[in-house]
Design a protein around this motif. Structure first.
Motif, PDB file in Angstrom:
ATOM      1  N   ARG A 168      21.382 -26.349  37.458  1.00  9.06           N
ATOM      2  CA  ARG A 168      20.740 -25.492  36.458  1.00  9.06           C
ATOM      3  C   ARG A 168      19.523 -24.778  37.067  1.00  9.06           C
ATOM      4  N   ASP A 169      19.502 -24.669  38.386  1.00 11.99           N
ATOM      5  CA  ASP A 169      18.345 -24.075  39.062  1.00 11.99           C
ATOM      6  C   ASP A 169      18.255 -22.564  38.915  1.00 11.99           C
ATOM      7  N   LYS A 170      19.313 -21.933  38.416  1.00 16.88           N
ATOM      8  CA  LYS A 170      19.311 -20.478  38.242  1.00 16.88           C
ATOM      9  C   LYS A 170      18.918 -20.062  36.825  1.00 16.88           C
ATOM     10  N   ILE A 171      18.689 -21.043  35.952  1.00 17.48           N
ATOM     11  CA  ILE A 171      18.440 -20.722  34.544  1.00 17.48           C
ATOM     12  C   ILE A 171      17.187 -21.427  34.027  1.00 17.48           C
ATOM     13  N   LYS A 172      16.595 -20.806  33.018  1.00 14.36           N
ATOM     14  CA  LYS A 172      15.438 -21.375  32.324  1.00 14.36           C
ATOM     15  C   LYS A 172      15.767 -21.366  30.845  1.00 14.36           C
ATOM     16  N   LEU A 173      15.695 -22.524  30.205  1.00 13.48           N
ATOM     17  CA  LEU A 173      16.038 -22.643  28.792  1.00 13.48           C
ATOM     18  C   LEU A 173      14.782 -22.595  27.933  1.00 13.48           C
ATOM     19  N   ASP A 223       8.492 -22.595  25.462  1.00 12.02           N
ATOM     20  CA  ASP A 223       8.832 -23.289  26.707  1.00 12.02           C
ATOM     21  C   ASP A 223       8.636 -24.787  26.468  1.00 12.02           C
ATOM     22  N   PHE A 224       9.627 -25.387  25.823  1.00  9.40           N
ATOM     23  CA  PHE A 224       9.527 -26.782  25.393  1.00  9.40           C
ATOM     24  C   PHE A 224       9.554 -27.738  26.584  1.00  9.40           C
ATOM     25  N   TYR A 252      18.561 -21.075  20.849  1.00  7.26           N
ATOM     26  CA  TYR A 252      18.301 -21.136  22.276  1.00  7.26           C
ATOM     27  C   TYR A 252      18.360 -19.742  22.876  1.00  7.26           C
ATOM     28  N   GLU A 253      17.574 -19.527  23.889  1.00  5.90           N
ATOM     29  CA  GLU A 253      17.693 -18.333  24.703  1.00  5.90           C
ATOM     30  C   GLU A 253      17.550 -18.751  26.153  1.00  5.90           C
ATOM     31  N   GLY A 254      18.467 -18.275  26.987  1.00  5.25           N
ATOM     32  CA  GLY A 254      18.428 -18.596  28.409  1.00  5.25           C
ATOM     33  C   GLY A 254      18.030 -17.375  29.218  1.00  5.25           C
TER      34      GLY A 254
END
Length: 221
Positions: free
Chosen positions: A49-54, A93-94, A122-124
C-alpha cells in the motif's frame, strides 16, 4: 465521474454531530475503527500500500460548515488528543489505529452544533514522489493497490465492494502530462484523468508533468 465512496463497507454512513459549543460524543473510537475497516487497511503489508494514502472524508450536510469548524478530539480518561484538522477537501488524515485507544471506552468528541449530520466515506490519493517526473508503474500501480486494499477491508463482502478505475490529476491551472510519447492536456476543470493500461504498466514509460499536480485522486468511473 464519481468520487470513490466505500459506504457499503461502513457501519457508520452518517453521524449526528453534537450540540452547541459544549463537547459531545461524536463516535466511539474502537467502533469507528472497526466499522470503517481502518484496522484492516493498515493490516495490509506496507509494501503493498506504499503507493496510496487513505483519508476519511467527513462531509457535513450543512454547506455552511467549513473544514476548520470540524474539530475532533480523542478522549481516553484524562488523555486528550486533537485529531489532525480536516483538509480543504474535508479529508481527515486519521492514520493507523492507536492500540491504546482500542479499549472500547475511548471516545471521539466534537463541538459542532446539534443535529448536524456528516456523510462519512473514504478517499484515496496517490503518493506522488517529489518532482515532475515519475515512472508510470509507480503512479498508475496505485489503482491496483487500492483495489487490493478495498478487498482486504471488505473481507467476505469483497464481491460487493466498490473499486477504483482511474487516477485524477488535479492542477491549479492548465497543464500537460506526457506519458511516453503521448501528451495529455487538462480539461476545463484543470484535471487529467488516466486509466491504467496493461501495456504501459509493462513498458513503464516516464510520466512528465508541466507543473506539479495539486494531488492525484483515486476514483471509480
Amino acid at each position: 465521474m464519481k468520487k470513490l465512496a466505500l459506504l457499503s463497507l461502513m457501519a457508520l454512513s452518517a453521524i449526528a454531530l453534537p450540540s452547541q459549543a459544549a463537547e459531545r460524543e461524536w463516535a466511539n473510537y474502537k467502533s469507528m475503527v472497526e466499522g470503517l475497516r481502518i484496522d484492516r487497511f493498515y493490516s495490509v503489508p506496507a509494501a503493498e500500500r506504499d503507493k496510496i494514502k487513505l483519508y476519511i472524508s467527513v462531509k457535513p450536510v450543512n454547506k455552511e460548515i467549513k473544514p476548520q469548524d470540524v474539530v475532533l478530539i480523542v478522549v481516553n480518561g484524562a488523555e486528550r488528543q486533537t485529531l489532525p484538522p480536516l483538509t480543504p477537501e474535508y479529508r481527515l488524515d486519521f492514520g493507523a489505529p492507536n492500540p491504546r485507544w482500542m479499549d472500547g471506552t475511548t471516545r471521539i468528541v466534537t463541538t459542532l452544533p446539534a443535529g448536524e449530520k456528516s456523510a462519512i466515506g473514504y478517499e484515496g490519493l496517490v503518493v506522488l514522489p517529489a518532482g515532475l517526473q515519475w515512472n508510470y508503474a509507480t503512479i498508475m500501480g496505485s489503482v491496483g493497490q487500492m483495489n487490493n486494499a478495498i478487498n482486504a477491508m471488505a473481507g467476505a463482502m469483497r464481491w460487493f465492494a466498490p473499486s477504483v478505475e482511474v487516477v485524477v490529476f488535479k492542477f491549479a491551472k492548465p497543464a500537460t502530462l506526457k506519458v511516453g510519447v503521448t501528451e495529455y492536456k487538462t480539461n476545463a476543470k484543470h484535471m487529467i484523468i488516466l486509466k491504467p493500461e496493461a501495456a504501459l504498466m509493462k513498458a513503464n514509460p516516464l510520466m512528465v508533468a508541466s507543473e506539479r499536480p495539486l494531488e492525484a485522486e483515486l476514483r471509480d468511473e
